[in-house]
Design a protein around this motif. Structure first.
Motif, short mmCIF file in Angstrom:
data_model
loop_
_atom_site.label_atom_id
_atom_site.label_comp_id
_atom_site.label_asym_id
_atom_site.label_seq_id
_atom_site.Cartn_x
_atom_site.Cartn_y
_atom_site.Cartn_z
N PHE A 122 -17.32 -11.32 -22.92
CA PHE A 122 -17.32 -11.01 -24.35
C PHE A 122 -17.81 -9.58 -24.59
O PHE A 122 -17.26 -8.85 -25.43
N LEU A 123 -18.82 -9.15 -23.84
CA LEU A 123 -19.41 -7.82 -24.05
C LEU A 123 -18.61 -6.70 -23.41
O LEU A 123 -18.64 -5.57 -23.88
N ASP A 174 -36.99 -18.25 -12.26
CA ASP A 174 -35.56 -18.43 -11.98
C ASP A 174 -34.80 -17.22 -12.49
O ASP A 174 -34.99 -16.78 -13.62
N VAL A 175 -33.95 -16.68 -11.63
CA VAL A 175 -33.17 -15.48 -11.96
C VAL A 175 -31.70 -15.85 -12.04
O VAL A 175 -31.16 -16.51 -11.15
N ASP A 176 -31.06 -15.46 -13.13
CA ASP A 176 -29.62 -15.69 -13.30
C ASP A 176 -29.03 -14.43 -13.93
O ASP A 176 -29.34 -14.09 -15.07
N ILE A 177 -28.20 -13.74 -13.17
CA ILE A 177 -27.64 -12.46 -13.63
C ILE A 177 -26.12 -12.50 -13.48
O ILE A 177 -25.59 -12.99 -12.48
N ALA A 178 -25.42 -12.02 -14.49
CA ALA A 178 -23.96 -11.89 -14.43
C ALA A 178 -23.62 -10.40 -14.52
O ALA A 178 -24.11 -9.71 -15.43
N VAL A 179 -22.81 -9.91 -13.57
CA VAL A 179 -22.44 -8.49 -13.56
C VAL A 179 -20.93 -8.36 -13.42
O VAL A 179 -20.27 -9.20 -12.82
N ARG A 180 -20.43 -7.28 -13.99
CA ARG A 180 -18.99 -7.00 -13.91
C ARG A 180 -18.77 -5.52 -14.13
O ARG A 180 -19.29 -4.95 -15.07
N TRP A 181 -18.05 -4.87 -13.20
CA TRP A 181 -17.77 -3.44 -13.33
C TRP A 181 -16.36 -3.25 -13.89
O TRP A 181 -15.42 -3.96 -13.52
N GLY A 182 -16.24 -2.28 -14.79
CA GLY A 182 -14.96 -1.94 -15.38
C GLY A 182 -14.58 -0.51 -15.07
O GLY A 182 -15.33 0.24 -14.44
N GLN A 183 -13.41 -0.10 -15.56
CA GLN A 183 -12.91 1.24 -15.26
C GLN A 183 -13.60 2.34 -16.06
O GLN A 183 -13.49 3.51 -15.72
N TYR A 196 -16.97 4.26 -18.13
CA TYR A 196 -18.19 4.86 -17.61
C TYR A 196 -19.41 4.49 -18.44
O TYR A 196 -20.52 4.91 -18.15
N GLU A 197 -19.22 3.69 -19.48
CA GLU A 197 -20.35 3.28 -20.30
C GLU A 197 -21.03 2.05 -19.69
O GLU A 197 -20.39 1.23 -19.03
N THR A 198 -22.34 1.94 -19.91
CA THR A 198 -23.13 0.84 -19.36
C THR A 198 -23.61 -0.07 -20.47
O THR A 198 -24.14 0.40 -21.48
N THR A 199 -23.41 -1.37 -20.30
CA THR A 199 -23.91 -2.35 -21.26
C THR A 199 -24.79 -3.34 -20.50
O THR A 199 -24.28 -4.18 -19.76
N THR A 200 -26.10 -3.20 -20.64
CA THR A 200 -27.04 -4.10 -19.97
C THR A 200 -27.86 -4.81 -21.04
O THR A 200 -28.52 -4.16 -21.85
N ALA A 222 -22.36 3.17 -14.14
CA ALA A 222 -21.16 3.54 -14.89
C ALA A 222 -20.15 2.40 -14.89
O ALA A 222 -19.75 1.90 -13.84
N GLY A 223 -19.74 1.96 -16.08
CA GLY A 223 -18.76 0.89 -16.19
C GLY A 223 -19.32 -0.50 -16.00
O GLY A 223 -18.57 -1.48 -15.99
N LEU A 224 -20.65 -0.61 -15.85
CA LEU A 224 -21.27 -1.92 -15.60
C LEU A 224 -21.56 -2.65 -16.91
O LEU A 224 -22.10 -2.07 -17.85
N THR A 225 -21.20 -3.92 -16.94
CA THR A 225 -21.64 -4.81 -18.01
C THR A 225 -22.46 -5.90 -17.34
O THR A 225 -21.97 -6.57 -16.42
N ALA A 226 -23.72 -6.05 -17.76
CA ALA A 226 -24.60 -7.00 -17.09
C ALA A 226 -25.43 -7.76 -18.11
O ALA A 226 -25.85 -7.21 -19.13
N VAL A 227 -25.65 -9.04 -17.82
CA VAL A 227 -26.59 -9.86 -18.58
C VAL A 227 -27.65 -10.33 -17.58
O VAL A 227 -27.34 -11.03 -16.62
N VAL A 228 -28.89 -9.90 -17.80
CA VAL A 228 -30.00 -10.21 -16.90
C VAL A 228 -30.90 -11.23 -17.58
O VAL A 228 -31.46 -10.96 -18.64
N THR A 229 -31.00 -12.43 -17.00
CA THR A 229 -31.86 -13.45 -17.59
C THR A 229 -32.85 -13.95 -16.55
O THR A 229 -32.50 -14.15 -15.38
#
Length: 692
Positions: free
Chosen positions: A251-252, A293-302, A304-308, A360-367
């Motif tokens: 979604f992000l 407990d660590v649960d992280i979802a990461v995804r790299w896109g084309q 260069y902006e970072t959404t963490t 760069a290009g990373l979208t991550a949700v760190v929980t």
């Protein structure tokens, strides 16, 4: 003076008086932000029940009278007597600071509430608060006025202005109804106190919806219903996501994917010394073993902006903390190691990777989830528990290394693309830095490293200078004669440039036309772009007024949007508007011969009709410009380049997210949506618009 200051000058604020005296200490401010924070406190109590598996539905309603109601189907606040105070559990929760079930008593393994002040703070800052608890087949109710328990005499309807009688000798938790067998839950309705909050403070439906969506992502299976009944047009939205933070990342994510969404999961233990209550009610220090407990979802896109985005027990930590620090440190460690192992294949050389190259290009949700985390302040924007950093770091290092070294075909291909992207970002950053260090405007007496085909201007004043991106060498020749060389520079483009929406950073940098544009603009690209370093005040795209010209303009705008976005945001990118037609009107009587330029078919027909009506003779055929090269220099100057007569269209960026969607639809890798658009719109096509 010292004798005038004695113990009688000291004030002792007891109970909820301290909250009303210094509300900013507890909710941040008394404007809309503080008002929303109060609402988050009540919602988070309901979410904590869902987090423990005791609730699966939360309903939030903004009511017309300015109140808000939060209803959940959790276990319900305890209604029996608390032995130390002799008060009901409901009254303890809403009137006593630092009281609740989240101090390590085993009621909550992990929760957003920590300090036991959330509900009592909201109560203290409310003109009226009503709470109903459903437990054991009964509905228990209690009301408060500015934190004080009592009874309201409601006539026509519930209101903070209803007559109120405070309890004097003892409080009463009234039984107001029966409930279905097995039904449990808590309903809280409150009116913010106008004595505390500013008149302009208001609940934001948009913020509430965003927070509800975010929470539904973080607690899979939880349904959150948001209702806004403040106007005649009621708004209502419901959120439920079974995919958890994997769906949240999708979604992000703002760009086309390079990798799938990877889940990095694990846990670790640590010990800490904390004060706890012993059976006699005394506070003693005890060493506790905690699980994180660590649960992280990461995804790299084309891009260069970072959404963490980071969370602790479903509480957002916008300013990060130890969990984010551990995540980023581990990313750098893992990628450094992988680039060393693959340095020959990736042609890394002696360059050193930077954290920003990886992000760069990373979208991550760190929980992370742990009992009694330490935050900095009641607003909980920064996690302070130091042991979490090493636990997160170990989990990320282990899980991400497994992904990057996997022998599965899909994972292997994605890992290779990701490492190539990181190397491209690294080389782009280094070349941009070197370019910035050496870049300065060259005058006519100095040598220049700029492209030989650039026809530069003489002025050094960035505010006045203009760079025209011209389609083709034929138009360049005419434009050179038409321009004002003091402040207008020309850069010819050979055909259609690379579609950077589909290409990688490396491909973009190796493309001669893209590299020339970035070099001439002189402000870098991507993350390293510095709008203040741009060599020209305006960048004007000047292409032919045909289908190919429109395509070239779209490709150029894609380049600026993707790699030089601050230039677009600053309103410094323009599209020239060359005319489509040149109408030659013969001399008649006192009226001299004249030339009229029109820019659309409709404008041309309207002009011709007006001239015919006035009896003016039009030389036939009317000239239709197929390209800029067909114009004489004086015609091009008058219509397109001279600031006194030309028309420019400024390219603006009102909604970056929407623009991202449009560029991805029109220029991205997925062809099917474009094909569907062409098929669906074919019936509306005017054949006369096709230049063939």
């Amino acid at each position: 003076m010292a004798q005038d200051y004695s113990a009688r000058h000291l004030q002792v604020l007891e109970g909820l008086e301290a909250v009303r005296k210094r509300p900013g200490m507890y909710v941040g401010s008394t404007d809309s932000r503080g008002l929303m924070h109060c609402l988050w406190e009540i919602i988070d109590n309901a979410v904590d029940e869902a987090l423990g598996g005791h609730a699966d539905r939360i309903e939030v309603t903004l009511l017309p009278d300015g109140s808000v109601e939060v209803d959940d189907n959790g276990r319900g606040i305890p209604v029996d007597r608390e032995p130390r105070t002799g008060l009901s559990g409901v009254e303890v929760v809403f009137t006593k600071l630092h009281a609740g079930g989240k101090f390590g008593g085993g009621s909550y393994a992990a929760s957003g509430g920590l300090h036991g002040v959330g509900a009592s703070v909201v109560n203290a800052l409310s003109g009226r608060l009503d709470v109903s608890v459903t437990r054991s087949g009964k509905v228990h109710s209690m009301s408060f006025r500015r934190g004080e328990p009592g009874a309201f005499e409601d006539g026509k309807g519930r209101s903070p202005e209803s007559p109120f009688t405070a309890y004097e000798k003892s409080s009463e938790l009234r039984v107001t109804g029966k409930a279905k067998r097995g039904a449990t839950g808590t309903t809280v309705r409150y009116w913010a106190d106008p004595q505390i909050f500013l008149k302009s403070a208001a609940f934001s439906y948009e913020e509430l919806v965003a927070r509800a969506r975010q929470t539904a992502f973080l607690v899979p299976g939880l349904t959150i219903l948001i209702k806004d009944q403040r106007s005649e047009e009621h708004s209502e939205e419901s959120f439920n996501y079974d995919g958890g933070i994997t769906e949240f990342v999708e979604f992000l994510a703002p760009d086309t994917a390079v990798t799938d969404t990877w889940r990095l999961q694990g846990s670790g233990t640590f010990t800490e010394t904390v004060p706890v209550l012993d059976p006699t009610g005394q506070m003693v220090s005890k060493e506790m073993e905690r699980t994180c407990d660590v649960d992280i979802a990461v995804r790299w896109g084309q891009g260069y902006e970072t959404t963490t985005t980071s969370f602790v027990n479903v509480i957002a930590t916008p300013k990060g903390g130890t969990h984010v620090a551990g995540f980023e440190a581990s990313l750098l460690k893992v990628f450094k190691k992988q680039l060393e192992v693959n340095s020959r294949r990736l042609k890394v050389g002696n360059d050193k990777v930077d954290k920003d190259d990886i992000l760069a290009g990373l979208t991550a949700v760190v929980t992370v989830r742990l009992a009694e985390p330490q935050f900095e302040g009641q607003t909980k924007e920064v996690l302070g528990t130091s042991a979490v950093r090493s636990i997160v770091s170990k989990v990320v290092e282990s899980e991400l290394t497994t992904r990057l070294t996997s022998t599965k075909r899909g994972d292997k291909a994605q890992a290779s693309l990701l490492l190539e992207k990181v190397v491209s970002e690294m080389k782009s950053r280094i070349s941009a830095r070197l370019h910035k260090e050496t870049q300065r405007r060259k005058n006519a007496l100095e040598s220049s490293s700029l492209p030989a085909k650039l026809a530069d201007c003489r002025s050094n004043d960035t505010e006045k200078t203009e760079l025209f991106l011209v389609e083709g060498d034929s138009a360049l020749g005419t434009a050179k004669l038409a321009r004002t060389s003091d402040y207008q520079a020309l850069l010819p483009l050979r055909g259609k440039i690379l579609n950077v929406q589909k290409a990688s950073v490396s491909d973009m940098l190796h493309n001669a036309e893209c590299a020339a544009i970035i070099q001439v603009v002189g402000a870098g690209s991507g993350r390293s772009f510095d709008v203040d370093m741009a060599r020209y005040g305006k960048v004007i795209i000047m292409t032919d007024a045909d289908v190919d010209g429109a395509h070239i303009r779209t490709l150029l705008l894609t380049l600026f949007f993707r790699y030089m976005r601050p230039l677009v945001e600053a309103g410094r990118v323009y599209a020239a508007m060359p005319p489509l037609h040149r109408i030659e009107v013969s001399a008649s009587g006192r009226s001299p011969k004249e030339f009229i330029y029109t820019y659309t078919e409709a404008e041309m027909r309207k002009t011709v009709a007006q001239l015919n009506k006035r009896g003016r003779h039009i030389k036939q055929p009317i000239q239709r410009y197929k390209g800029l090269g067909e114009m004489d220099a004086d015609q091009l100057a008058e219509t397109t380049m001279d600031p006194r007569h030309r028309t420019l269209r400024r390219v603006t960026l009102a909604d970056a997210a929407r623009a991202e969607e449009v560029f991805d639809l029109l220029m991205g890798s997925d062809v099917a949506p474009r094909k569907d658009f062409i098929v669906d719109s074919a019936h509306a096509l005017d054949r006369e618009r096709i230049d063939a």
